[in-house]
Enzyme design. Structure first.
Site, PDB file in Angstrom:
ATOM      1  N   THR A  14       0.598  -1.209   0.115  1.00  0.00           N
ATOM      2  CA  THR A  14       0.031  -0.167  -0.275  1.00  0.00           C
ATOM      3  C   THR A  14       0.825   1.427  -0.172  1.00  0.00           C
ATOM      4  O   THR A  14       0.111   2.138  -0.022  1.00  0.00           O
ATOM      5  CB  THR A  14      -0.715  -0.434   1.234  1.00  0.00           C
ATOM      6  OG1 THR A  14      -0.268  -0.445   2.434  1.00  0.00           O
ATOM      7  CG2 THR A  14      -2.129  -0.781   1.137  1.00  0.00           C
ATOM      8  N   ALA A  16       3.725   3.630  -1.388  1.00  0.00           N
ATOM      9  CA  ALA A  16       3.969   4.119  -3.059  1.00  0.00           C
ATOM     10  C   ALA A  16       5.098   3.729  -3.662  1.00  0.00           C
ATOM     11  O   ALA A  16       4.618   3.218  -4.592  1.00  0.00           O
ATOM     12  CB  ALA A  16       5.130   5.803  -2.429  1.00  0.00           C
ATOM     13  N   VAL A  17       6.345   2.921  -2.888  1.00  0.00           N
ATOM     14  CA  VAL A  17       7.486   1.937  -3.514  1.00  0.00           C
ATOM     15  C   VAL A  17       6.459   0.679  -3.702  1.00  0.00           C
ATOM     16  O   VAL A  17       6.283  -0.116  -4.733  1.00  0.00           O
ATOM     17  CB  VAL A  17       8.374   1.515  -3.016  1.00  0.00           C
ATOM     18  CG1 VAL A  17       9.379   0.692  -3.867  1.00  0.00           C
ATOM     19  CG2 VAL A  17       8.808   2.981  -3.096  1.00  0.00           C
ATOM     20  N   SER A  43      -4.208  -2.036   7.165  1.00  0.00           N
ATOM     21  CA  SER A  43      -4.036  -1.448   6.624  1.00  0.00           C
ATOM     22  C   SER A  43      -5.031  -2.853   5.183  1.00  0.00           C
ATOM     23  O   SER A  43      -5.181  -3.226   4.138  1.00  0.00           O
ATOM     24  CB  SER A  43      -3.030  -1.688   4.731  1.00  0.00           C
ATOM     25  OG  SER A  43      -2.166  -0.351   5.547  1.00  0.00           O
ATOM     26  N   CYS A 131      17.908   4.623  -3.126  1.00  0.00           N
ATOM     27  CA  CYS A 131      18.216   5.200  -5.065  1.00  0.00           C
ATOM     28  C   CYS A 131      18.821   5.980  -5.164  1.00  0.00           C
ATOM     29  O   CYS A 131      19.150   5.981  -7.477  1.00  0.00           O
ATOM     30  CB  CYS A 131      16.722   6.013  -5.333  1.00  0.00           C
ATOM     31  SG  CYS A 131      16.283   7.092  -3.222  1.00  0.00           S
ATOM     32  N   GLY A 162      11.137   9.916  -1.853  1.00  0.00           N
ATOM     33  CA  GLY A 162      11.982   8.544  -1.132  1.00  0.00           C
ATOM     34  C   GLY A 162      12.013   9.229   0.469  1.00  0.00           C
ATOM     35  O   GLY A 162      12.398   8.451   0.563  1.00  0.00           O
ATOM     36  N   LYS A 217      25.509   5.882   2.649  1.00  0.00           N
ATOM     37  CA  LYS A 217      25.257   4.407   1.849  1.00  0.00           C
ATOM     38  C   LYS A 217      25.312   4.845   0.447  1.00  0.00           C
ATOM     39  O   LYS A 217      26.047   3.899  -0.338  1.00  0.00           O
ATOM     40  CB  LYS A 217      23.275   5.235   1.639  1.00  0.00           C
ATOM     41  CG  LYS A 217      22.649   4.246   3.353  1.00  0.00           C
ATOM     42  CD  LYS A 217      21.453   4.782   2.982  1.00  0.00           C
ATOM     43  CE  LYS A 217      20.598   3.995   3.783  1.00  0.00           C
ATOM     44  NZ  LYS A 217      18.917   4.911   3.603  1.00  0.00           N
ATOM     45  N   ARG A 239      17.307  17.325   0.067  1.00  0.00           N
ATOM     46  CA  ARG A 239      15.817  17.107  -0.124  1.00  0.00           C
ATOM     47  C   ARG A 239      15.629  18.637  -0.767  1.00  0.00           C
ATOM     48  O   ARG A 239      15.635  19.620  -0.695  1.00  0.00           O
ATOM     49  CB  ARG A 239      15.410  16.996   1.210  1.00  0.00           C
ATOM     50  CG  ARG A 239      14.217  16.818   0.338  1.00  0.00           C
ATOM     51  CD  ARG A 239      13.690  14.990   0.501  1.00  0.00           C
ATOM     52  NE  ARG A 239      14.693  14.152   1.141  1.00  0.00           N
ATOM     53  CZ  ARG A 239      14.354  12.678   0.802  1.00  0.00           C
ATOM     54  NH1 ARG A 239      14.504  12.570  -0.402  1.00  0.00           N
ATOM     55  NH2 ARG A 239      14.481  11.928   1.812  1.00  0.00           N
ATOM     56  N   HIS A 246      14.235  11.773  -8.395  1.00  0.00           N
ATOM     57  CA  HIS A 246      16.221  12.440  -7.927  1.00  0.00           C
ATOM     58  C   HIS A 246      16.682  12.869  -9.387  1.00  0.00           C
ATOM     59  O   HIS A 246      16.919  12.564 -10.646  1.00  0.00           O
ATOM     60  CB  HIS A 246      16.688  11.135  -7.534  1.00  0.00           C
ATOM     61  CG  HIS A 246      16.221  10.552  -6.072  1.00  0.00           C
ATOM     62  ND1 HIS A 246      14.817  11.495  -5.601  1.00  0.00           N
ATOM     63  CD2 HIS A 246      16.131   9.623  -5.182  1.00  0.00           C
ATOM     64  CE1 HIS A 246      15.210  11.336  -4.230  1.00  0.00           C
ATOM     65  NE2 HIS A 246      15.701   9.939  -4.418  1.00  0.00           N
ATOM     66  N   ASN A 319      12.705   7.936  -9.542  1.00  0.00           N
ATOM     67  CA  ASN A 319      13.128   7.412  -7.958  1.00  0.00           C
ATOM     68  C   ASN A 319      12.283   6.270  -7.341  1.00  0.00           C
ATOM     69  O   ASN A 319      12.616   5.238  -7.291  1.00  0.00           O
ATOM     70  CB  ASN A 319      13.802   7.946  -6.689  1.00  0.00           C
ATOM     71  CG  ASN A 319      12.247   9.008  -6.491  1.00  0.00           C
ATOM     72  OD1 ASN A 319      11.724  10.257  -7.252  1.00  0.00           O
ATOM     73  ND2 ASN A 319      12.018   9.160  -5.481  1.00  0.00           N
TER      74      ASN A 319
END
Length: 344
Positions: A14, A16-17, A43, A131, A162, A217, A239, A246, A319
């Site tokens: 559920t 976004a990704v 959910s 990403c 993101g 990262k 950001r 991105h 992204n």
């Protein structure tokens, strides 16, 4: 196994990704006989569109992976830490989008255009990179192969998506309040400061070296994916008030000379890359053009005149797609192609 033989689960369906993963599985006609949507108990029961029908979201439990061949995880690190080993023990191959397993020596960290051979040694859990790292290494691997990269200096301009759907909603809310001259009621929740009409040079927490976790990262993941920890990587992650897409300003120093024209030629033949570069016609990549596109776009390719073997590039990608959902599905596709949908 033949086409339509795999049972696929999407964990965090559920979000976004997760929703993008479902869209990508459908768009690429992934060989699945069944797709299962999993999420938290709150959910459960939600209906998500898929193909000509709907998927009813099921609650994620310890028993969710019985009979599942591949699970695409996008539900956060703590969920992955708990449930990915359970899934693997059930015989399910996990492709995890969180940071939980990326630096685990037992888990390949894979971008299919860059290091697909690393999938050969998976033990049930495969990590999807960050990403910002994904789009950078897709563009830089061909350059590294052609000229050998010594050092990377990268500044990212990362979309609010993101940070999830709530972050996107926060940008919308703040823009609306500023439009109505209601600035006093703006309360940043997902970001340390107001994101509307602002740039915040902090993504994730600061570490002892004054780099953020997001920045480090990029350092560690680039080394692992390219298989070369001698490459210097110096990142700054920012950001910006963009919903999706991105952007990265990347400067590379190479072992051998690579002219801008040679770089364009190399990248024009590279898998997953689309060269979008004609400054005289104001042609260069922008986030608004990358949305819903699979490719990693590269433009503003030019030689760095301050050093002997230097190049500057501008790299843009969606992204949520290449930076997350698409890369995960491409990993699953590569597993199928190489008959690696099995847990040792």
């Amino acid at each position: 196994m033949g086409k339509d033989s795999f049972v696929v689960a999407v964990v965090g369906a559920t979000g976004a990704v997760g929703r993008e993963m479902l869209k990508t599985l459908e768009a690429r006609d992934f060989p699945a006989c069944e797709v299962i949507a999993l999420a938290s108990s709150r959910s459960a029961g939600t209906k998500l569109p898929f193909k000509d029908g709907e998927l009813v979201v099921r609650e994620l439990t310890d028993e969710s992976f019985e009979g599942v061949d591949i699970a695409l995880f996008s539900a956060g690190g703590s969920i992955s830490e708990r449930f990915a080993p359970i899934a693997a023990r059930s015989g399910c191959v996990v492709v995890d989008n969180s940071s939980a397993w990326r630096m685990d020596d037992q888990c390949p960290l894979v971008v299919p255009e860059v290091n697909p051979d690393d999938l050969e040694w998976h033990k049930g859990i495969i990590a999807n990179p960050n990403c910002s790292t994904i789009q950078m290494v897709v563009a830089l691997k061909p350059i590294h192969d052609a000229a050998g990269i010594k050092r990377i200096v990268v500044s990212t301009y990362q979309a609010v998506s993101g940070a999830g759907q709530k972050a996107m909603d926060e940008l919308t809310d703040q823009v609306q309040k500023m439009y109505n001259f209601d600035m006093e009621s703006i309360e940043p929740k997902n970001f340390p400061y107001r994101i509307a009409f602002n740039c915040i040079p902090q993504i994730d927490v600061f570490l002892d070296n004054d780099y953020t976790k997001e920045e480090m990262k990029m350092v560690h993941e680039t080394h692992k994916i390219l298989g070369d920890d001698t490459i210097g990587v110096s990142p700054t992650a920012v950001r910006v008030p963009v919903y999706i897409g991105h952007s990265e300003s990347v400067n590379v120093e190479t072992e051998k000379k690579l002219t801008a024209a040679e770089c364009r030629a190399v990248l024009s033949q590279a898998p997953g890359v689309r060269v979008f570069d004609n400054p005289s016609e104001k042609i260069y990549p922008m986030p608004i053009e990358a949305v819903d596109e699979d490719a990693t776009f590269v433009g503003r390719i030019r030689e760095d005149e301050s050093i002997e073997n230097g190049l500057n590039l501008w790299i843009v990608a969606d992204n949520l797609r290449k930076g997350a959902a698409l890369n995960a599905v491409q990993i699953a596709e590569t597993l199928v192609e190489r008959d690696l949908v099995r847990v040792p």
